[in-house]
Motif scaffolding. Structure first.
Motif, short mmCIF file in Angstrom:
data_model
loop_
_atom_site.label_atom_id
_atom_site.label_comp_id
_atom_site.label_asym_id
_atom_site.label_seq_id
_atom_site.Cartn_x
_atom_site.Cartn_y
_atom_site.Cartn_z
N SER A 36 2.43 4.00 -6.93
CA SER A 36 1.79 3.11 -5.95
C SER A 36 2.26 3.41 -4.53
O SER A 36 1.66 2.97 -3.56
CB SER A 36 2.07 1.65 -6.30
N LYS A 37 3.35 4.19 -4.40
CA LYS A 37 3.83 4.53 -3.06
C LYS A 37 3.20 5.82 -2.56
O LYS A 37 3.40 6.21 -1.42
CB LYS A 37 5.36 4.71 -3.10
N LEU A 38 2.51 6.53 -3.47
CA LEU A 38 1.97 7.84 -3.10
C LEU A 38 0.49 7.72 -2.78
O LEU A 38 -0.30 7.27 -3.61
CB LEU A 38 2.17 8.83 -4.25
N THR A 39 0.12 8.15 -1.60
CA THR A 39 -1.28 8.07 -1.19
C THR A 39 -2.16 8.87 -2.14
O THR A 39 -3.27 8.47 -2.47
CB THR A 39 -1.42 8.60 0.25
N PHE A 86 -5.79 1.91 -10.20
CA PHE A 86 -5.46 3.07 -9.37
C PHE A 86 -6.49 4.18 -9.46
O PHE A 86 -6.43 5.13 -8.67
CB PHE A 86 -4.08 3.62 -9.77
N MET A 144 0.86 -1.18 0.00
CA MET A 144 0.00 0.00 0.00
C MET A 144 0.90 1.23 0.00
O MET A 144 2.05 1.16 0.44
CB MET A 144 -0.88 0.00 1.26
N PRO A 145 0.38 2.36 -0.49
CA PRO A 145 1.18 3.58 -0.41
C PRO A 145 1.40 3.93 1.06
O PRO A 145 0.55 3.64 1.90
CB PRO A 145 0.33 4.62 -1.11
N GLY A 146 2.50 4.56 1.36
CA GLY A 146 2.84 4.84 2.75
C GLY A 146 3.37 3.57 3.38
O GLY A 146 4.22 2.90 2.82
#
Lengths: 238, 349
Positions: free
Chosen positions: B267-270, B230, A56-58
């Motif tokens: 995918s790492k960014l909220t 996404f 998941m992001p974060g």
């Protein structure tokens, strides 16, 4: 049974909600998009079960679990993740591969309900007792460990070494913070460096300066400081 | 090896038979009235037979002593010595034959001038034999090493070829499954996109290069599927130089870069982010830029997760295909943008 779905993809959450309609014993208390949101919701809703995505992001799903004091029951959901799969295979944690099939989900739900039934004596207060489990990750390996199986916590810098079976993984926490969370009827702060599980105590010997030396099942020896010795004797003599 | 040995025997027998035949014809032509003595014929057959045996022994000796692996400077004197030795041997060996056939004339046989021309004649023949032998073997060895090099290269390339990431495939299938209820038309389109990508990745495994247009279509299909997953978190932008279509590109290479950008960036960014693909043709070179939101981590502590492998593969693949004519780099363009650039030359086919 109250469950929380944690996944960053809306469609993935939607699909799981739909699949869970067939299982009225699982009540979906909420859906979270990321670890931060999930952490708040866990605090608020106190779910007994998590459906947790790993990537998941974060923060990842693993990192979320590591930050929790005690881990609820967890079913991991993942598409394909070699590293995660390896961790699961080694430690037999329950996981669902996306796309999730109805049969596999039913299987997982049954397993969870069985587990929950066997843990009916689980204390409802906030303190962690022997029935609770914690999530521990060490490199690629990870475990859900029942506190009943942990014989010793040993502080080591900013980390705590967790002794169970033949493993001694580290968790990033302070011993003081952990001590506050643990049920004092089951765990005892032996010294600045150690917390012991009272049900693992096998023998007690007098030691220098009015302290005690406690022998645990399995052979580990832990010194109880003079300050704590009186308290320890009180507890053990009932 | 069977073919090689058969080839040797064919050439060896055929060659010396031809030598014998030529000698016979020469004798006939040189003789008075076209008639030659039977003894002359017998002698010529014996002579060819001697040569045949001698060169066969010579060949065995060459193989045994591994003359083929000698340096040329060492080989040439060895060959000369062998050729002279064999010539003297055959010159002497023909004396008893002459003698038994009643053709032996002592003054002729031991006349220095005749001896030298006789020996030189055989030396020339053996020298030609040696030259043919070594040229053939050198050529074959060169061929073999070329083939070996080519197959090593091919194996390397196959190993480096990007493959579709299974994580992506299963996630896409999962999104499509949910989409079937929500938006059947869109889910049908998604299935088409996925099957087109799968087909492409199967076909391209057999191909070294693909047209730019095909790769671009694949990238668009890929991004279409990732957009389903996404949703509003992935925005895409294309800025393609129309001349790019003249170029051939390694299949799935741009896709790998885009996927890398999504995996380590979006995918790492909220909040998600942007993936931008732009190309520019500059003379004989095609410049491809893939930009994505995110931070570039150089060998962060999660080395396995920062995809060092995928990028290293791309780098090696370019090197194998284009040598030093292609370039590849990845850099942090600003605080929140990562730029991946490849420049490839035009390959005229």
């Amino acid at each position: 049974m109250k469950a929380l779905i944690i996944d960053d993809e809306r469609l993935a959450r939607k699909e799981l909600v739909k699949l869970l309609e067939e299982h009225p014993s699982i009540e979906i208390a909420g859906e979270a998009m990321n670890a931060d949101e999930a952490e708040k919701m866990i605090e608020e809703l106190n779910p007994e079960l998590l459906f947790l995505d790993i990537q998941m992001p974060g923060r990842t799903g693993f990192q979320l679990l590591e930050s929790l004091d005690s881990a609820p029951l967890v079913v991991f959901t993942t598409a394909y993740d070699e590293f995660a799969l390896k961790a699961f295979e080694v430690n037999a944690l329950d996981y669902l591969l996306k796309p999730i099939t109805a049969e596999r989900l039913t299987e997982a739900v049954h397993k969870i309900l069985d587990k929950e039934r066997s843990k009916s004596g689980r204390s409802r207060d906030k303190k962690l007792g022997l029935e609770d489990q914690v999530f521990v990750k060490d490199g690629e390996r990870c475990w859900f460990v029942s506190l009943a199986n942990i014989r010793l916590f040993e502080s080591d810098g900013n980390y705590i070494k967790v002794y169970f079976d033949t493993n001694r993984p580290m968790i990033h926490k302070s011993l003081n913070a952990l001590d506050e969370k643990l049920d004092e009827r089951s765990f005892f702060r032996a010294s600045r460096k150690h917390i012991i599980n009272l049900s693992w105590v096998e023998g007690i010997e007098p030691w220098f300066n009015g302290g005690l030396m406690v022998k645990l099942k399995g052979g580990d020896k832990v010194e109880v400081s003079r300050r704590q010795a009186a308290k320890f004797k009180d507890m053990m003599s009932l | 090896m069977v073919n090689k040995s058969r080839l040797y025997w064919t050439l060896q027998i055929g060659g010396w038979t031809a030598f014998c035949a030529v000698q016979l014809i020469a004798s006939v032509v040189a003789s008075v009235g076209g008639a030659i003595a039977v003894t002359r014929v017998v002698f010529l057959v014996f002579e060819a037979l001697f040569c045949f045996l001698l060169t066969h022994l010579y060949r065995n000796y060459i193989n045994e002593r591994k003359w083929l692996s000698m340096s040329l400077a060492k080989l040439i004197p060895h060959v000369f010595a062998a050729v002279v030795l064999m010539s003297v041997v055959i010159y002497l060996a023909r004396i008893p034959v002459y003698y038994s056939l009643g053709l032996f004339v002592a003054e002729n046989a031991f006349d220095p001038e005749k001896m030298i021309t006789g020996v030189l004649f055989y030396a020339l023949i053996f020298f030609i034999w040696s030259v043919l032998h070594f040229i053939y073997n050198y050529f074959e060895r060169y061929n073999k090493s070329l083939k070996l090099e080519a197959s090593v290269k091919e194996i390397e390339l196959n190993n480096l070829k990007s493959q579709l990431n299974p994580h992506f495939i299963f996630n896409a299938l999962n999104s499509i499954r949910a989409l079937v209820d929500e938006n059947p038309a869109k889910s049908k389109e998604a299935i088409n996109q996925l099957s087109s990508i799968l087909r492409n990745s199967l076909v391209t495994e057999k191909r070294g290069l693909t047209s730019f247009d095909e790769e671009l279509k694949l990238v668009k299909d890929y991004l279409g599927l990732e957009s389903i997953r996404f949703e509003e978190r992935l925005r895409t932008e294309f800025n393609v130089d129309p001349e790019s279509r003249d170029f051939l590109v390694p299949p799935l290479m741009i896709q790998t870069l885009v996927e890398n950008g999504i995996k380590h960036g979006i995918s790492k960014l909220t909040e998600g982010g942007l993936v931008q693909i732009s190309t520019k043709v500059d003379g004989d070179h095609l410049k491809i830029h893939v930009r994505n939101s995110g931070k570039f981590v150089i060998n962060g502590h999660h080395k396995k997760e920062t995809g060092g492998l995928g990028l290293e593969n791309t780098r090696q693949r370019l090197k194998l295909i284009y040598g030093d004519d292609a370039s590849f780099r990845i850099l942090s363009e600003s605080d929140n943008f990562v730029l991946t650039e490849i420049i490839i030359p035009h390959l005229y086919t």
